[in-house]
Design an enzyme around this catalytic site. Structure first.
Site, mmCIF file in Angstrom:
data_model
loop_
_atom_site.group_PDB
_atom_site.id
_atom_site.type_symbol
_atom_site.label_atom_id
_atom_site.label_comp_id
_atom_site.label_asym_id
_atom_site.label_seq_id
_atom_site.Cartn_x
_atom_site.Cartn_y
_atom_site.Cartn_z
ATOM 1 C CG ASP A 161 -1.769 -6.720 -4.743
ATOM 2 O OD1 ASP A 161 -0.849 -5.943 -5.056
ATOM 3 O OD2 ASP A 161 -1.603 -7.955 -4.600
ATOM 4 C CG ASP A 191 5.369 -1.190 -7.944
ATOM 5 O OD1 ASP A 191 6.274 -1.435 -8.759
ATOM 6 O OD2 ASP A 191 5.569 -1.068 -6.722
ATOM 7 C CE LYS A 216 7.573 -3.842 -10.329
ATOM 8 N NZ LYS A 216 7.863 -3.857 -8.903
ATOM 9 N N GLY A 268 0.760 -1.245 0.000
ATOM 10 C CA GLY A 268 0.000 0.000 0.000
ATOM 11 C C GLY A 268 0.793 1.300 0.000
#
Ligand SMILES: C[S@@+](CC[C@H](N)C(=O)[O-])C[C@H]1O[C@@H](n2cnc3c(N)ncnc32)[C@H](O)[C@@H]1O
Length: 249
Positions: free
Chosen positions: A115, A155, A195, A87
């Site tokens: 997630d 990410d 990413k 987080g």
């Protein structure tokens, strides 16, 4: 005073000076790889700083550094954070987009995180557990969002299989899925951050992003470990979806 990121806090620094690195003894049952991991964590200035500044992980500094450079997390922005556990990025986004309305007179933003793993609640963020590569995930996120977004950031990283090519293909799939969502939900002018791994998906993905955004930068923020092949693509100024009703050439 807060030490600058990347400062040589705690490292051996020459003759006559004490070695301040924390060393971990190899306890019975602890593998060498665990000992080295623990030692790296204990001596990493970003880990120390995250603990002191209340971030859930050192990853928070990557998005802070990217945003310091490109300024996309502005008050009022609507943000989707893909692969948000534990987080840190959400914490940064909540503060910067003013999701809690703490900056009076500034627009109030929104942060939607998701997630595979469960995430402890974060005040100001709406978080869901979802495999973003599962069927219908894209539509599910759009439903939660209920409208356009200004920033889609990812990410996401699949856990390492130990096989370079497999890992590579997995991260490519994650980046492509994230970019697809960005194309579907971003407001013109919006930002996509993801990413990627160096040597990955590069050519095609870069070309696709360059067609759809005004500017595409490839960045390795200081908080990204130098021994990791990760880097971030920051695509700014989304050009907007092509008008579906427009006649084809
Ligand atoms: C490096 S961590 C993210 C760290 C996060 N940005 C932070 O600041 O705390 C990568 C995350 O991607 C998530 N992830 C990997 N594959 C995913 C998928 N298919 N769908 C959703 N999340 C995924 C992992 O569960 C993991 O929590």
């Amino acid at each position: 005073m807060t030490k600058a990121p990347g400062s040589r806090e705690g490292k051996t620094s020459g003759r006559g000076q004490r070695d301040l690195r924390v060393r971990v003894k190899t306890a019975k049952g602890r593998k060498l790889s665990s000992k080295l991991w623990l030692e790296r964590q204990l001596n990493d200035p970003y880990v120390v700083r995250a603990k002191r500044e209340g971030y859930r992980g050192r990853a928070a500094y990557k998005i802070l550094e990217l945003d310091d450079k490109y300024r996309f997390l502005v008050p009022g922005a609507r943000v989707v954070d893909l692969g948000c556990a534990p987080g840190g990025w959400c914490q940064v986004a909540v503060a910067r987009v003013n999701a809690l309305g703490e900056k009076s007179g500034k627009k109030i933003g929104r942060v939607l995180g998701l997630d595979l793993q469960e995430v402890d609640p974060i005040a100001g963020a709406e978080i869901h557990q979802l495999d973003f590569l599962s069927d219908g995930a894209d539509d599910q996120v759009k439903e939660w969002l209920g409208g356009p977004a200004d920033v889609v950031m990812s990410d996401m990283a699949a856990s390492s299989s130990g096989h370079k090519n497999t890992d590579h293909l997995r991260i490519v799939a994650l980046v492509e899925a994230a970019a697809q969502l960005a194309f579907d939900v971003l407001e013109p002018g919006g930002t996509f951050v993801a990413k990627v791994l160096a040597g990955g998906a590069e050519t095609e993905m870069q070309a696709l992003l360059k067609r759809n955004f005004e500017k595409v930068a490839n960045v390795k923020p200081p908080a990204s470990r130098s021994d990791s092949s990760e880097k971030f693509v920051v695509a700014l100024g989304f050009k907007g979806r092509p008008d579906e009703d427009a006649p084809e050439d």
